[in-house]
Design a protein around this motif. Structure first.
Motif, PDB file in Angstrom:
ATOM      1  N   GLN A   1       0.839  -1.199   0.000  1.00 25.64           N
ATOM      2  CA  GLN A   1       0.000   0.000   0.000  1.00 25.64           C
ATOM      3  C   GLN A   1       0.877   1.254   0.000  1.00 25.64           C
ATOM      4  O   GLN A   1       0.624   2.214  -0.736  1.00 25.64           O
ATOM      5  CB  GLN A   1      -0.914  -0.025   1.230  1.00 25.64           C
ATOM      6  N   VAL A   2       1.933   1.245   0.816  1.00 25.58           N
ATOM      7  CA  VAL A   2       2.843   2.393   0.885  1.00 25.58           C
ATOM      8  C   VAL A   2       3.678   2.488  -0.396  1.00 25.58           C
ATOM      9  O   VAL A   2       3.863   3.581  -0.953  1.00 25.58           O
ATOM     10  CB  VAL A   2       3.755   2.287   2.123  1.00 25.58           C
ATOM     11  N   ILE A   3       4.186   1.359  -0.869  1.00 25.10           N
ATOM     12  CA  ILE A   3       4.996   1.356  -2.093  1.00 25.10           C
ATOM     13  C   ILE A   3       4.200   1.916  -3.265  1.00 25.10           C
ATOM     14  O   ILE A   3       4.689   2.765  -4.024  1.00 25.10           O
ATOM     15  CB  ILE A   3       5.490  -0.065  -2.413  1.00 25.10           C
ATOM     16  N   ASP A   4       2.974   1.450  -3.425  1.00 24.22           N
ATOM     17  CA  ASP A   4       2.142   1.940  -4.532  1.00 24.22           C
ATOM     18  C   ASP A   4       1.952   3.449  -4.458  1.00 24.22           C
ATOM     19  O   ASP A   4       1.990   4.149  -5.474  1.00 24.22           O
ATOM     20  CB  ASP A   4       0.783   1.243  -4.519  1.00 24.22           C
ATOM     21  N   ALA A   5       1.710   3.957  -3.237  1.00 28.63           N
ATOM     22  CA  ALA A   5       1.504   5.399  -3.078  1.00 28.63           C
ATOM     23  C   ALA A   5       2.743   6.185  -3.484  1.00 28.63           C
ATOM     24  O   ALA A   5       2.643   7.264  -4.072  1.00 28.63           O
ATOM     25  CB  ALA A   5       1.132   5.708  -1.625  1.00 28.63           C
ATOM     26  N   ILE A   6       3.926   5.633  -3.197  1.00 32.03           N
ATOM     27  CA  ILE A   6       5.170   6.334  -3.507  1.00 32.03           C
ATOM     28  C   ILE A   6       5.472   6.308  -5.004  1.00 32.03           C
ATOM     29  O   ILE A   6       5.752   7.351  -5.610  1.00 32.03           O
ATOM     30  CB  ILE A   6       6.343   5.714  -2.714  1.00 32.03           C
ATOM     31  N   VAL A   7       5.389   5.120  -5.617  1.00 35.61           N
ATOM     32  CA  VAL A   7       5.835   5.014  -7.014  1.00 35.61           C
ATOM     33  C   VAL A   7       4.870   5.662  -8.000  1.00 35.61           C
ATOM     34  O   VAL A   7       5.273   6.025  -9.114  1.00 35.61           O
ATOM     35  CB  VAL A   7       6.081   3.541  -7.409  1.00 35.61           C
TER      36      VAL A   7
END
Length: 320
Positions: A197-203
């Motif tokens: 969830q965090v990775i998707d928000a960043i990339v």
């Protein structure tokens, strides 16, 4: 649709919600718009203002979740994600978002019988959706099915058209773009879901320059969830590094071997710093080894384990 979803479960491609840094963003002249709005306000009668208030309420984004009420969501489809994990897609109004922030989860419940007074008893479990929080009309859950798991067995028994009661969202870490220079992640098994969830928000945010390093531990190569998606994200986003380790490697396995060690953390994650944050999520044994578990009241609790020994402080670590 069915064949597409099964391919999604096996590959979990980038189309699941993540985009690369090449996406451009338009910026609006917010200051000018606000100034014009304030000037117009003083030219309106009280009746006009009341009307605009109503329009504002109507224009407010509607969400599917309710933090105070159990709501039913219908299973649209399910597919096998690994030998012991399944992917579930639940549907709702296609014009509405689910209502999740990054990073947050939802709570599910299922009846397990009645108590001596004849009241329904429930099993309740939290899950983190792996679908884009901005997706409309559906959300996806990745669930490991345990032989003795009451809730996971309930999910496994569901058929398309069946419903599950859901409440939420439950806010975990409130992520903001560029809140830290470097985020390290340690995940085990289905503990990958809040990390994703965090990775998707960043990339998918071209203005977010956060560096991300993920250590992902599993029992065997076949147990690695979402590996194809993680590999594609890492290959297309230079600010994301992923390292895998397994307890029981195969002969052709090229990744790490064994539990996450001090050496793996030192080599793969950012060093202790005020501009560093380490996220941890996994089974109880892994949590005890890496960071210590949460306190009984679900607060973060004392930091122990590998991270404490390597010099990280409680302010530098977040336990999901």
């Amino acid at each position: 649709m069915a064949s597409f979803f099964r391919r999604l479960a096996r590959a979990t491609p980038i189309a699941f919600g993540a985009q690369t840094k090449s996406v451009s963003r338009l910026r609006l002249g917010a200051g000018a718009a606000i100034s014009a709005g304030v000037s117009s306000y003083y030219l309106l009668s009280s009746t006009d203002v009341a009307y605009l208030d109503q329009l504002s309420e109507d224009a407010a984004p509607k969400v599917a979740l309710n933090p105070d009420k159990w709501l039913k969501f219908k299973l649209q489809e399910k597919a096998q994600a690994s030998h012991n994990s399944q992917l579930f897609r639940f549907s709702f109004d296609p014009d509405v978002k689910l209502g999740l922030d990054v990073a947050s989860c939802l709570i599910t419940r299922a009846p397990t019988g009645q108590d001596p007074e004849g009241k329904t008893k429930y099993v309740i479990r939290p899950y983190t959706p792996i679908s884009d929080p901005n997706s409309k009309g559906y959300f996806d859950l990745l669930i490991k099915v345990y032989p003795e798991g009451k809730m996971s067995q309930h999910f496994a028994s569901l058929k398309p058209g069946d419903e599950v009661e859901v409440k939420g969202p439950i806010q975990k870490l409130r992520y903001n773009p560029n809140m830290k220079k470097h985020i390290g992640m340690i995940a085990g098994g289905t503990g990958i879901t809040p990390m994703l969830q965090v990775i998707d928000a960043i990339v998918k945010n071209p203005d977010d320059n956060t560096q991300v390093s993920l250590l992902y531990a599993n029992v065997s190569p076949d147990d690695i969830l979402l590996k194809k998606k993680l590999d594609m994200l890492a290959s297309s986003n230079p600010n994301l590094k992923v390292f895998y380790t397994v307890d029981h490697p195969t002969e052709d396995w090229l990744g790490g071997k064994g539990y996450i060690s001090k050496e793996m953390v030192v080599k793969g994650l950012p060093s202790p710093s005020y501009d560093t944050l380490i996220l941890v999520c996994g089974p109880p044994g892994m949590m005890q080894h890496i960071s210590g578990d949460k306190a009984k009241d679900y607060s973060q609790g004392e930091l122990t384990g590998v991270l404490k020994e390597l010099g990280y402080t409680e302010e530098m670590v977040y336990k999901f």
